[in-house]
Design a protein around this motif. Structure first.
Motif, PDB file in Angstrom:
ATOM      1  N   ARG A  54       6.745   5.536   1.727  1.00 10.13           N
ATOM      2  CA  ARG A  54       7.505   6.784   1.809  1.00 10.13           C
ATOM      3  C   ARG A  54       6.558   7.893   2.253  1.00 10.13           C
ATOM      4  NH1 ARG A  54      12.278   8.913   0.494  1.00 10.13           N
ATOM      5  NH2 ARG A  54      12.370  11.114  -0.086  1.00 10.13           N
TER       6      ARG A  54
ATOM      7  N   THR B 297       7.978   5.518   6.853  1.00 11.69           N
ATOM      8  CA  THR B 297       8.869   5.466   5.690  1.00 11.69           C
ATOM      9  C   THR B 297       9.758   4.244   5.802  1.00 11.69           C
ATOM     10  OG1 THR B 297       8.898   7.882   5.450  1.00 11.69           O
ATOM     11  CG2 THR B 297      10.705   6.665   4.434  1.00 11.69           C
ATOM     12  N   GLY B 298       9.986   3.566   4.663  1.00 10.27           N
ATOM     13  CA  GLY B 298      10.912   2.439   4.652  1.00 10.27           C
ATOM     14  C   GLY B 298      10.389   1.273   3.850  1.00 10.27           C
ATOM     15  N   LYS B 299      11.329   0.466   3.305  1.00 10.19           N
ATOM     16  CA  LYS B 299      10.976  -0.720   2.531  1.00 10.19           C
ATOM     17  C   LYS B 299      11.040  -1.989   3.371  1.00 10.19           C
ATOM     18  CE  LYS B 299      12.567   1.182  -1.893  1.00 10.19           C
ATOM     19  NZ  LYS B 299      13.469   0.986  -3.069  1.00 10.19           N
ATOM     20  N   ALA B 300      11.814  -1.971   4.445  1.00 13.37           N
ATOM     21  CA  ALA B 300      11.953  -3.145   5.303  1.00 13.37           C
ATOM     22  C   ALA B 300      10.705  -3.301   6.165  1.00 13.37           C
ATOM     23  CB  ALA B 300      13.188  -3.028   6.173  1.00 13.37           C
ATOM     24  N   GLU B 301      10.604  -4.457   6.862  1.00 11.46           N
ATOM     25  CA  GLU B 301       9.453  -4.675   7.739  1.00 11.46           C
ATOM     26  C   GLU B 301       9.403  -3.665   8.870  1.00 11.46           C
ATOM     27  OE1 GLU B 301       9.324  -8.667   9.120  1.00 11.46           O
ATOM     28  OE2 GLU B 301       8.728  -9.504   7.184  1.00 11.46           O
TER      29      GLU B 301
ATOM     30  N   LYS C 192       9.702  -0.053   9.830  1.00 15.11           N
ATOM     31  CA  LYS C 192       9.687   1.279   9.228  1.00 15.11           C
ATOM     32  C   LYS C 192      10.302   2.309  10.172  1.00 15.11           C
ATOM     33  CE  LYS C 192       7.094  -0.786   6.189  1.00 15.11           C
ATOM     34  NZ  LYS C 192       7.704  -1.424   5.015  1.00 15.11           N
TER      35      LYS C 192
ATOM     36  N   GLU D  80       1.206  -5.606   7.628  1.00 11.79           N
ATOM     37  CA  GLU D  80       0.935  -4.689   6.522  1.00 11.79           C
ATOM     38  C   GLU D  80      -0.161  -5.198   5.582  1.00 11.79           C
ATOM     39  OE1 GLU D  80       4.488  -3.097   4.661  1.00 11.79           O
ATOM     40  OE2 GLU D  80       5.621  -3.374   6.514  1.00 11.79           O
TER      41      GLU D  80
END
Length: 230
Positions: free
Chosen positions: A2, A53-57, A59, A95
């Motif tokens: 985030r 920002t983002g939780k998925a692969e 962003k 990541e």
């Protein structure tokens, strides 16, 4: 992530929908991070800062800020830059910070920028690339033991060996592959020099071919085409 600040370099980008791009970004903080950016992405070899920002692969990238001037690569150095970006794009884990490779990438770009125009047999270029491959492969977990074969036996200077990436050096009854004498010399001095660059190229290509699979490198095909028409 985030509003995670990322510093690094674009490896590749492609158009996504009408006004966006998918950007593959090599960051100092998290290694390779993929995302969508809704503005013109940074040029290759140009240090940049952006927010992720983002939780998925995939962003969401925003607030792009390019830093200083890009590394200007010309002629053969440019093809080498394509090669670096392609193997990073295909082999970097997603990541996962790769600090040694990240620093080696910047150092390699600096060396390529200063590559002399008069480089007999592309020797300096080959040394630069082998230095990068060595660091990258070691950080990926493919450090090479030049003193022992796949069974843990000491390398015999009078023996020849085949190299299997997942196993190591395997004795070969035929006089082909890598001689034990060559391997022991590499182990004693792992500096990349003009006299061992061809041997290391053969060894690293064996590992990279295994890791990359059947899909050929586009940058290598471009290099071959350039050599044919130069």
């Amino acid at each position: 992530m985030r509003n995670q600040s990322l510093t690094g370099f674009a490896l590749h980008q492609r158009k996504y929908r009408e006004r966006s791009y998918i950007l593959h970004f090599f960051s100092q903080e998290f290694g390779r991070v993929d995302g969508v950016i809704r503005q013109t992405p940074p040029s290759l070899y140009h240090l940049s800062i952006l927010q992720a920002t983002g939780k998925a692969e995939l962003k969401n990238f925003s607030q792009l800020d390019v830093q200083g001037q890009p590394f200007y690569l010309q002629q053969k150095a440019l093809f080498a830059g394509f090669y670096l970006n392609e193997i990073l794009l295909r082999l970097l884990p997603l990541e996962e910070a790769m600090p040694a490779t990240y620093q080696a990438y910047i150092f390699t770009l600096e060396q390529l920028k200063q590559l002399p125009k008069n480089d007999p047999k592309d020797l300096q270029l080959k040394i630069i690339l082998r230095q990068f491959e060595q660091i990258f492969l070691e950080e990926l977990g493919y450090a090479i033991d030049y003193f022992a074969d796949s069974l843990g036996n000491q390398i015999d200077p009078a023996q020849f060996y085949l190299f299997i990436p997942q196993e190591g050096f395997i004795p070969n009854i035929q006089p082909r592959g890598f001689s034990g004498k060559e391997l022991l010399l590499l182990g004693q001095d792992q500096q990349i020099r003009s006299e061992n660059v061809a041997l290391l190229a053969k060894l690293y290509r064996t590992i990279l071919t295994e890791l990359l699979g059947n899909k050929p490198l586009k940058s290598r095909q471009l290099w071959v085409s350039q050599q044919q028409y130069s």
